[in-house]
Design a protein around this motif. Structure first.
Motif, short mmCIF file in Angstrom:
data_model
loop_
_atom_site.label_atom_id
_atom_site.label_comp_id
_atom_site.label_asym_id
_atom_site.label_seq_id
_atom_site.Cartn_x
_atom_site.Cartn_y
_atom_site.Cartn_z
N MET A 1 0.84 -1.20 0.00
CA MET A 1 0.00 0.00 0.00
C MET A 1 0.87 1.24 0.00
O MET A 1 1.94 1.26 0.63
CB MET A 1 -0.90 0.03 1.24
CG MET A 1 -2.01 -0.99 1.26
SD MET A 1 -3.11 -0.76 2.68
CE MET A 1 -2.07 -1.39 4.01
N ARG A 2 0.41 2.28 -0.67
CA ARG A 2 1.11 3.56 -0.66
C ARG A 2 0.17 4.62 -0.08
O ARG A 2 -0.91 4.86 -0.61
CB ARG A 2 1.55 3.96 -2.06
CG ARG A 2 2.42 5.22 -2.10
CD ARG A 2 2.93 5.49 -3.51
NE ARG A 2 1.84 5.86 -4.39
CZ ARG A 2 1.39 7.13 -4.54
NH1 ARG A 2 1.94 8.10 -3.83
NH2 ARG A 2 0.42 7.38 -5.38
N LEU A 3 0.60 5.23 1.01
CA LEU A 3 -0.20 6.24 1.70
C LEU A 3 0.31 7.63 1.37
O LEU A 3 1.51 7.88 1.39
CB LEU A 3 -0.12 6.01 3.21
CG LEU A 3 -0.89 6.99 4.11
CD1 LEU A 3 -2.38 6.78 3.97
CD2 LEU A 3 -0.46 6.84 5.56
N SER A 4 -0.61 8.54 1.06
CA SER A 4 -0.23 9.94 0.83
C SER A 4 -1.25 10.85 1.49
O SER A 4 -2.41 10.49 1.67
CB SER A 4 -0.12 10.24 -0.66
OG SER A 4 -1.36 10.04 -1.31
N LEU A 5 -0.80 12.05 1.85
CA LEU A 5 -1.64 13.04 2.52
C LEU A 5 -1.66 14.34 1.73
O LEU A 5 -0.66 14.71 1.12
CB LEU A 5 -1.12 13.34 3.93
CG LEU A 5 -0.97 12.18 4.91
CD1 LEU A 5 -0.42 12.68 6.23
CD2 LEU A 5 -2.30 11.46 5.11
N ARG A 6 -2.80 14.99 1.75
CA ARG A 6 -2.92 16.32 1.14
C ARG A 6 -3.75 17.20 2.07
O ARG A 6 -4.83 16.81 2.51
CB ARG A 6 -3.61 16.21 -0.22
CG ARG A 6 -4.01 17.54 -0.85
CD ARG A 6 -4.76 17.31 -2.14
NE ARG A 6 -5.46 18.51 -2.58
CZ ARG A 6 -6.30 18.55 -3.60
NH1 ARG A 6 -6.55 17.45 -4.30
NH2 ARG A 6 -6.89 19.68 -3.95
N ARG A 7 -3.25 18.37 2.38
CA ARG A 7 -3.99 19.30 3.25
C ARG A 7 -4.94 20.14 2.41
O ARG A 7 -4.64 20.48 1.26
CB ARG A 7 -3.01 20.22 3.99
CG ARG A 7 -2.11 19.49 4.98
CD ARG A 7 -1.05 20.41 5.55
NE ARG A 7 -0.14 19.71 6.43
CZ ARG A 7 -0.21 19.74 7.77
NH1 ARG A 7 -1.13 20.49 8.36
NH2 ARG A 7 0.64 19.05 8.50
N PHE A 8 -6.08 20.47 2.98
CA PHE A 8 -7.02 21.37 2.29
C PHE A 8 -7.77 22.20 3.33
O PHE A 8 -7.97 21.77 4.47
CB PHE A 8 -7.98 20.60 1.38
CG PHE A 8 -8.84 19.57 2.07
CD1 PHE A 8 -10.11 19.88 2.52
CD2 PHE A 8 -8.37 18.27 2.27
CE1 PHE A 8 -10.91 18.93 3.13
CE2 PHE A 8 -9.15 17.31 2.89
CZ PHE A 8 -10.43 17.63 3.32
N GLU B 1 -8.43 23.33 8.77
CA GLU B 1 -7.60 22.61 7.82
C GLU B 1 -7.79 21.11 8.05
O GLU B 1 -7.66 20.63 9.17
CB GLU B 1 -6.13 22.97 7.98
CG GLU B 1 -5.23 22.33 6.93
CD GLU B 1 -3.76 22.68 7.11
OE1 GLU B 1 -3.16 23.24 6.17
OE2 GLU B 1 -3.22 22.39 8.20
N HIS B 2 -8.10 20.38 6.98
CA HIS B 2 -8.28 18.94 7.06
C HIS B 2 -7.27 18.23 6.17
O HIS B 2 -6.53 18.87 5.41
CB HIS B 2 -9.71 18.56 6.68
CG HIS B 2 -10.65 18.54 7.84
ND1 HIS B 2 -11.85 17.88 7.84
CD2 HIS B 2 -10.56 19.11 9.06
CE1 HIS B 2 -12.45 18.02 9.00
NE2 HIS B 2 -11.69 18.79 9.76
N LEU B 3 -7.27 16.91 6.28
CA LEU B 3 -6.34 16.08 5.52
C LEU B 3 -7.11 15.12 4.62
O LEU B 3 -8.06 14.46 5.08
CB LEU B 3 -5.46 15.26 6.46
CG LEU B 3 -4.56 16.02 7.43
CD1 LEU B 3 -3.96 15.05 8.45
CD2 LEU B 3 -3.45 16.74 6.68
N GLU C 1 -11.02 11.27 4.94
CA GLU C 1 -10.85 12.65 5.43
C GLU C 1 -10.66 12.62 6.93
O GLU C 1 -11.32 11.85 7.64
CB GLU C 1 -12.08 13.50 5.07
CG GLU C 1 -12.03 14.92 5.60
CD GLU C 1 -13.34 15.69 5.40
OE1 GLU C 1 -13.47 16.77 6.00
OE2 GLU C 1 -14.22 15.19 4.67
N THR C 2 -9.78 13.48 7.43
CA THR C 2 -9.61 13.61 8.87
C THR C 2 -9.07 15.00 9.17
O THR C 2 -8.77 15.79 8.28
CB THR C 2 -8.68 12.53 9.42
OG1 THR C 2 -8.73 12.57 10.86
CG2 THR C 2 -7.24 12.70 8.97
N GLY C 3 -8.97 15.30 10.46
CA GLY C 3 -8.45 16.59 10.90
C GLY C 3 -8.55 16.70 12.40
O GLY C 3 -9.14 15.84 13.08
#
Length: 362
Positions: free
Chosen positions: A1-8, A27-29, A43-45
């Motif tokens: 598995m490849r995990l990546s995060l992006r903030r928004f 701001e969430h992830l 989605e989390t934050g």
């Protein structure tokens, strides 16, 4: 598995004030999990319940530290990953849990509610939220909601830092507005009250008669949540016998263990995915609550349509949906969570059924 995060960033059209303060933006992830040509998203934050606080930066750091351990693993079976998720904070676990469920549903080509055997027709109206503020501002917010959707379930935030006198003025003003709407349209609106832990026991008891007189059908988390489980439970026990409407625990109820200890003294629980750590625990809680004869609320913080769409997978099990936060956003990057009047529809797409809007490509 490849995990990546992006903030928004999520910006509210109308800032929300509750007993603990006012929120205008968060701001969430976006948590993306890629494996075998499929990408599951969650989605989390960060969030704050008054007695527990999680920062988005800390949640991101947890997930980034975990990412290398995921490289040699597969997203299924989900049970095999439980020990890995157990050490995470609830919001970090939530982001990953949702991405795993989304991937799983996509792999099988079905929405989660169908895989769980739930009935998508068993749904009721979501409540919409009125925050604290001057009465004229709160009533203007109510009118804005009515311009946006039918809004037959209204949740009024009380527990004002300005004191119980301000709460009483707000309660009277909103109850009068709902009665006026009933008379003019013939449509009755349900009034719920959420104090977000803003009252002590004496104030909560004193508010019971005005709440009943105003036609309030539900009282949520009147007392401040406490880290000491015995003391926290004792507060609900002391209030429950006097409370004439359903008493619901929110900030005091995080997982199945909290549900079990509170069950004798409440009439319902509010499940929020960021508190429960995602859908795995939330589904278990919803099923257990129903078996125990408790009502189930599913709620939100300042969440986008991805978190609320994940929670909407549980709607067939829910008595009181409270998933309106995405309806108050100027910049929600997600789509797929539809309404029929003021009833949310469990997403029909595979997995969570929620995707990024066309202009929000990763």
């Amino acid at each position: 598995m490849r995990l990546s995060l992006r903030r928004f960033l999520l910006t509210k059209a109308v800032p929300l004030a509750i007993s603990r303060g006012t929120t205008a933006a968060v701001e969430h992830l976006l948590v993306s999990l890629e494996h075998d040509g499929l990408t599951g998203i969650g989605e989390t934050g960060g969030f704050d319940t008054g007695h527990r606080h999680y920062a988005t930066d800390a949640v991101a750091a947890e997930l980034e530290a975990l990412a290398p351990q995921l490289g040699a693993l597969a997203p299924e079976p989900l049970q095999a990953l439980e020990p890995l998720l157990a050490g995470l904070s609830p919001p970090a676990r939530c982001g990953l849990d949702l991405a795993l469920h989304d991937w799983w549903g996509q792999r099988l080509g079905q929405p989660l509610w169908r895989l769980w055997g739930l009935d998508p027709g068993a749904r009721v109206a979501t409540s919409v939220t009125l925050g604290l503020g001057p009465p004229e501002a709160v009533l203007a917010r109510l009118e804005r909601w009515w311009l946006q959707l039918p809004a037959t379930r209204i949740k009024l935030k009380l527990g004002s830092p300005e004191g119980v006198a301000h709460d009483l003025v707000l309660l009277e003003a909103v109850a009068a507005a709902l009665e006026q709407r009933r008379q003019s349209t013939g449509v009755a609106c349900e009034l719920q009250v959420d104090a977000n832990g803003g009252w002590d026991l004496g104030t909560a008891r004193a508010m019971l008669v005005p709440l009943e007189r105003a036609g309030v059908v539900l009282l949520e988390q009147p007392l401040a949540p406490l880290l000491d489980a015995e003391l926290d439970t004792a507060g609900f026990e002391a209030l429950e016998l006097d409370c004439p409407m359903p008493l619901v625990a929110d900030e005091s109820c995080w997982d199945l263990a909290d549900l079990v200890r509170l069950a004798p003294y409440v009439d319902g629980i509010n499940i929020k995915l960021l508190k429960s750590g995602g859908l795995s625990e939330a589904l278990l809680m919803a099923q257990a609550a129903r078996r125990l004869g408790l009502g189930v609320m599913v709620g939100c913080y300042s969440d986008a349509a991805l978190l609320n769409g994940a929670a909407a997978q549980l709607l067939p099990l829910v008595t009181w949906p409270d998933l309106d936060s995405h309806l108050n956003l100027l910049d929600d990057p997600f789509s797929g969570l539809d309404l029929a009047g003021d009833r949310l529809l469990p997403p029909a797409g595979p997995g969570l059924g929620i995707g990024l809007r066309g202009d929000q490509a990763c």
